[in-house]
Design an enzyme around this catalytic site. Sequence first.
Site, short mmCIF file in Angstrom:
data_model
loop_
_atom_site.label_atom_id
_atom_site.label_comp_id
_atom_site.label_asym_id
_atom_site.label_seq_id
_atom_site.Cartn_x
_atom_site.Cartn_y
_atom_site.Cartn_z
N ASP A 1 -11.60 15.60 -5.06
CA ASP A 1 -11.67 16.61 -5.72
C ASP A 1 -12.78 16.93 -6.80
O ASP A 1 -13.72 16.16 -6.72
CB ASP A 1 -10.22 16.57 -6.74
CG ASP A 1 -9.43 18.10 -6.92
OD1 ASP A 1 -10.32 19.02 -7.48
OD2 ASP A 1 -8.36 18.12 -6.71
N THR B 1 -10.72 6.36 9.70
CA THR B 1 -10.88 5.71 10.93
C THR B 1 -10.26 6.41 12.07
O THR B 1 -10.43 6.01 13.29
CB THR B 1 -10.02 4.15 10.57
OG1 THR B 1 -8.84 4.68 10.36
CG2 THR B 1 -10.64 3.28 9.74
N ASP C 1 -3.02 4.47 -2.38
CA ASP C 1 -3.80 4.90 -1.23
C ASP C 1 -3.65 6.47 -1.15
O ASP C 1 -3.22 6.94 -0.31
CB ASP C 1 -3.63 4.33 -0.01
CG ASP C 1 -4.47 4.98 1.04
OD1 ASP C 1 -5.39 5.47 0.83
OD2 ASP C 1 -3.95 4.67 2.39
N LYS D 1 -6.48 8.49 -1.95
CA LYS D 1 -7.81 9.12 -1.40
C LYS D 1 -8.39 10.12 -2.28
O LYS D 1 -8.45 11.37 -1.61
CB LYS D 1 -7.80 9.35 0.16
CG LYS D 1 -7.51 7.98 1.00
CD LYS D 1 -7.58 8.49 2.72
CE LYS D 1 -7.57 7.35 3.44
NZ LYS D 1 -6.06 6.85 3.44
N ARG E 1 2.84 -0.82 10.91
CA ARG E 1 3.68 -0.90 11.75
C ARG E 1 4.12 -2.48 12.50
O ARG E 1 5.21 -2.77 12.57
CB ARG E 1 3.46 -0.10 12.85
CG ARG E 1 3.83 1.69 12.49
CD ARG E 1 3.22 2.63 13.34
NE ARG E 1 1.93 3.05 13.08
CZ ARG E 1 1.55 4.20 13.46
NH1 ARG E 1 2.19 4.97 14.24
NH2 ARG E 1 0.24 4.52 13.10
N LYS F 1 0.86 -1.15 0.09
CA LYS F 1 -0.12 0.11 -0.09
C LYS F 1 0.82 1.17 -0.14
O LYS F 1 1.83 1.51 0.76
CB LYS F 1 -1.02 0.11 1.12
CG LYS F 1 -2.11 1.29 1.29
CD LYS F 1 -2.65 1.49 2.45
CE LYS F 1 -1.84 1.95 3.38
NZ LYS F 1 -1.87 3.51 3.24
#
Lengths: 231, 231
Positions: A65, A119, A60, A62, A210, A33
Amino acid sequence: MALPKIYVALDCQTQEAADNLVSQLPAGKVGLKVGKELFTAIGPDWVKKQVEQGFSVFLDLKFHDIPNTVAKAVTSAAKIGVDIVNVHASGGTEMMSAARDALKQFDKPPLLIAVTVLTSMSDSDLNEIGIQATAEQQVLKLAKLAQQAGLNGVVCSAQEARMLKHDLGTSFKLVTPGIRPANSATGDQKRVMTPEAAIEAGVDYMVIGRPITQAADPTASVAEILTSIGE
Amino acid sequence: MALPKIYVALDCQTQEAADNLVSQLPAGKVGLKVGKELFTAIGPDWVKKQVEQGFSVFLDLKFHDIPNTVAKAVTSAAKIGVDIVNVHASGGTEMMSAARDALKQFDKPPLLIAVTVLTSMSDSDLNEIGIQATAEQQVLKLAKLAQQAGLNGVVCSAQEARMLKHDLGTSFKLVTPGIRPANSATGDQKRVMTPEAAIEAGVDYMVIGRPITQAADPTASVAEILTSIGE
């Protein structure tokens, strides 16, 4: 060919760090990603190289616009050869439909996924920007909007997966960040879950950062997680 | 050194098209706005080259993500050397503050500008995503949020400039797309205005696209517009 269930979040800022991490990941078993941090720093050529080396890439960025710009942005992304690209559902139906239509020109278009509610946003964060609904209500509203606009699925927290699979059906894909094996810290994700629980809840693709990228041995961490979900 | 009043929207998909256009633009007099379409296609190295050639760059990627990711994304953008970067105010105070704090490390940080309501979104588009306010009300709400979070200004339509200058003060910068000389088409912008009227309404930086980029002679078109606003 089916997409991998796990996408490793390459949340690094330099090509060296990204190359080092990728060299420890099995191309056929996990995807990559690439988010705004890395993409803004090193751009599309590096992403193309990973695609050529057999990695499935979730870009990713996002996009959020005006319709015309998002249509062209997802087109640029598809030309790089990525397998998943995302847009904000809060850009509205006109923007999402423009993105969907733009991808029809490709034989094997990437999955077009909508971001509903980040999230990291709580009910009070939503209220602050003028949305009275709870995060859960807003997720469902925007997910339905995305499905009606013809998108392939949504990014959502694992807690929302069961609700969305129930309300939107099994073919509507769920991509879920904030997945962490039982023994790791939560960071700035406010809604997290383990890989096993996520699969059980109906998540199609998991984004794990992570717990793999900052593990002493990322290769071992990946193997452990893949085993835990029977892959 | 003051930033140029006009940023030319490089809404092209290839480096060749971008190079061709830039070769017809005066570096000291106009800036370049690089959006998602071009950046997703050719990435940061090309942008760095324009900065090195003396162009002021507005990196118009409208970051909208979790706080940690947006902080790192604006950091990546600042390292490229751009003068203006933007984020969606609908990402909330926590996200905007994270971006502002991340830029404090730079001696000459880029202007951090918030996108309030996309100029292509109407009241019904807002309603569809769960916002009951009108576009104008939502613009003011999000602009105030951005100012409270310590950002330098907002992207807004020229029609909203007078209201925002009045309510938020003259030092809060206004960056305005959809500026078109009197004789050009409106495209998918739902709220447009001429350069002269925009300056008069208090706009600080104007984004002009097709009236320059699709003119038979972009250099002449730029000169004409600069003259019309006394530059």
